[in-house]
Design an enzyme around this catalytic site. Structure first.
Site, PDB file in Angstrom:
ATOM      1  N   ALA A  67     -67.760  62.469  20.466  1.00 43.91           N
ATOM      2  CA  ALA A  67     -68.376  61.328  19.792  1.00 43.91           C
ATOM      3  C   ALA A  67     -68.746  60.337  20.889  1.00 43.91           C
ATOM      4  O   ALA A  67     -68.147  60.344  21.972  1.00 43.91           O
ATOM      5  CB  ALA A  67     -67.377  60.704  18.828  1.00 43.91           C
ATOM      6  N   GLY A 113     -65.287  65.405  19.526  1.00 43.23           N
ATOM      7  CA  GLY A 113     -66.224  65.686  18.433  1.00 43.23           C
ATOM      8  C   GLY A 113     -67.138  66.868  18.723  1.00 43.23           C
ATOM      9  O   GLY A 113     -67.638  67.511  17.791  1.00 43.23           O
ATOM     10  N   GLU A 116     -65.121  69.811  17.798  1.00 39.05           N
ATOM     11  CA  GLU A 116     -65.034  69.803  16.324  1.00 39.05           C
ATOM     12  C   GLU A 116     -66.347  70.284  15.698  1.00 39.05           C
ATOM     13  O   GLU A 116     -66.346  70.987  14.685  1.00 39.05           O
ATOM     14  CB  GLU A 116     -64.669  68.391  15.850  1.00 39.05           C
ATOM     15  CG  GLU A 116     -63.245  68.012  16.264  1.00 39.05           C
ATOM     16  CD  GLU A 116     -62.912  66.546  16.014  1.00 39.05           C
ATOM     17  OE1 GLU A 116     -63.627  65.666  16.543  1.00 39.05           O
ATOM     18  OE2 GLU A 116     -61.943  66.277  15.283  1.00 39.05           O
ATOM     19  N   GLU A 136     -58.814  63.376  22.661  1.00 39.69           N
ATOM     20  CA  GLU A 136     -58.793  62.064  22.003  1.00 39.69           C
ATOM     21  C   GLU A 136     -57.555  61.234  22.319  1.00 39.69           C
ATOM     22  O   GLU A 136     -57.626  60.004  22.389  1.00 39.69           O
ATOM     23  CB  GLU A 136     -58.909  62.226  20.474  1.00 39.69           C
ATOM     24  CG  GLU A 136     -60.311  62.548  19.992  1.00 39.69           C
ATOM     25  CD  GLU A 136     -60.606  64.037  19.921  1.00 39.69           C
ATOM     26  OE1 GLU A 136     -59.885  64.838  20.557  1.00 39.69           O
ATOM     27  OE2 GLU A 136     -61.581  64.392  19.225  1.00 39.69           O
TER      28      GLU A 136
END
Ligand code: CO8
Length: 261
Positions: A67, A113, A116, A136
């Site tokens: 992200a 992300g 993911e 993270e």
């Protein structure tokens, strides 16, 4: 919609969606997520002939490095952490539930992300320079785009726990050994391998493929009885023209001719 961060091209009815923010290692910002959802919800379903979708990253360093950390500065003013996580989870769910094969061609970093996102795809091809991880906890957060769920599904609880708690980054061969990557190929061959797999799937019954995807996914939906779901999806496949064609072709000793419609 005009796509700014995604580059979308079509070859032989396969969509290649490239995350196109090379300078930021293709980090997923809000605009990119919005474009991704638009593609899977609005554009891709309109294309009846579409065989499948390949996701990859621009350049040769990253698939998606996570992200966009720079957007986290707005957190809890414009949107809460929970809201942000839900938005990403919903976006990735659209990919997971897409009725045609979605293959991640992981050509570099797939972190946070990005990992993911790759896990939300149906199949992952890793180039030998690919790197996977959920870093993270280094940032004081946890995987929030489905990572704590899908990593467990793919590699098991013990290894998922270790990867998430240590933030270790693993290479393509280790990802393959763990079951996170389906195949490892020489760098630069990721899209070619993904194409080969989608072309193979495209020779099968489209109805059976869509029913298989949703039935496998049902295994992970807590409120769904997967066996009942499978029986219903099986039933749906038996009511299709594809079923008639598949069985007739077998009996007539010829190759089935399935039509995407
Ligand atoms: N977000 C924003 N920018 C990024 C990101 C990112 N995730 N990753 C890299 N970039 C940018 C860098 O800031 C840099 O930009 P600039 O040149 O403007 O400074 C450029 O990309 C190149 O990166 P580096 O200079 O750092 O390149 P290196 O080769 O030195 O390092 C790494 C490559 C190791 C990949 C390094 O960039 C890195 O560690 N990136 C961050 C990886 C990461 O932590 N990803 C997880 C992010 S958090 C997340 O994904 C949470 C998902 C769930 C959210 C739930 C809602 C809260």
């Amino acid at each position: 919609m005009t796509y700014e961060n995604l580059l979308i091209t079509y070859t032989n009815d396969i969509a290649l969606v490239t995350f196109n923010r090379e300078k930021a290692l293709n980090a997923l910002n809000s605009k990119t997520l919005e474009e991704l959802v638009h593609f899977f919800k609005k554009d891709a379903p309109k294309n009846i002939q579409l065989k499948g979708v390949i996701l990859t990253g621009a350049g040769n360093r990253a698939f998606v490095a996570g992200a966009d950390i720079k957007e986290f500065l707005n957190l809890n003013t414009e949107i809460t952490g929970g809201g942000l996580a839900k938005r990403g989870q919903d976006a990735f769910m659209v990919i997971e539930k897409f009725p045609k094969p979605v293959v991640a061609a992981v050509n570099g970093f797939a972190l946070g992300g990005g990992c993911e996102l790759a896990m939300a795809c149906h199949i992952r091809i890793a180039g030998e320079t690919a790197k996977f991880g959920q870093p993270e906890v280094n940032l004081g957060i946890i995987p929030g785009y489905g990572g704590t769920q899908r990593l467990v599904q793919l590699v098991g609880k013990g290894k998922a726990m270790e990867l998430i708690l240590t933030a270790d980054i693993i290479d393509a061969n280790e990802a393959h050994r763990l079951g996170l990557a389906n195949h490892v190929v020489p760098a630069g061959q990721e899209v070619a391998k993904a194409t080969e797999i989608i072309e193979k799937i495209a020779t099968k019954s489209p109805v059976a493929i869509a029913c298989s995807i949703k039935s496998v996914n049902s295994n992970f939906e807590k409120k769904v009885d997967g066996y009942k779901f499978e029986a219903a999806a099986f039933n749906e496949s038996t009511l299709s023209k594809d079923f008639k064609e598949g069985v007739t072709a077998f009996i007539e000793k010829r190759k089935a001719n399935f039509v995407r419609e």
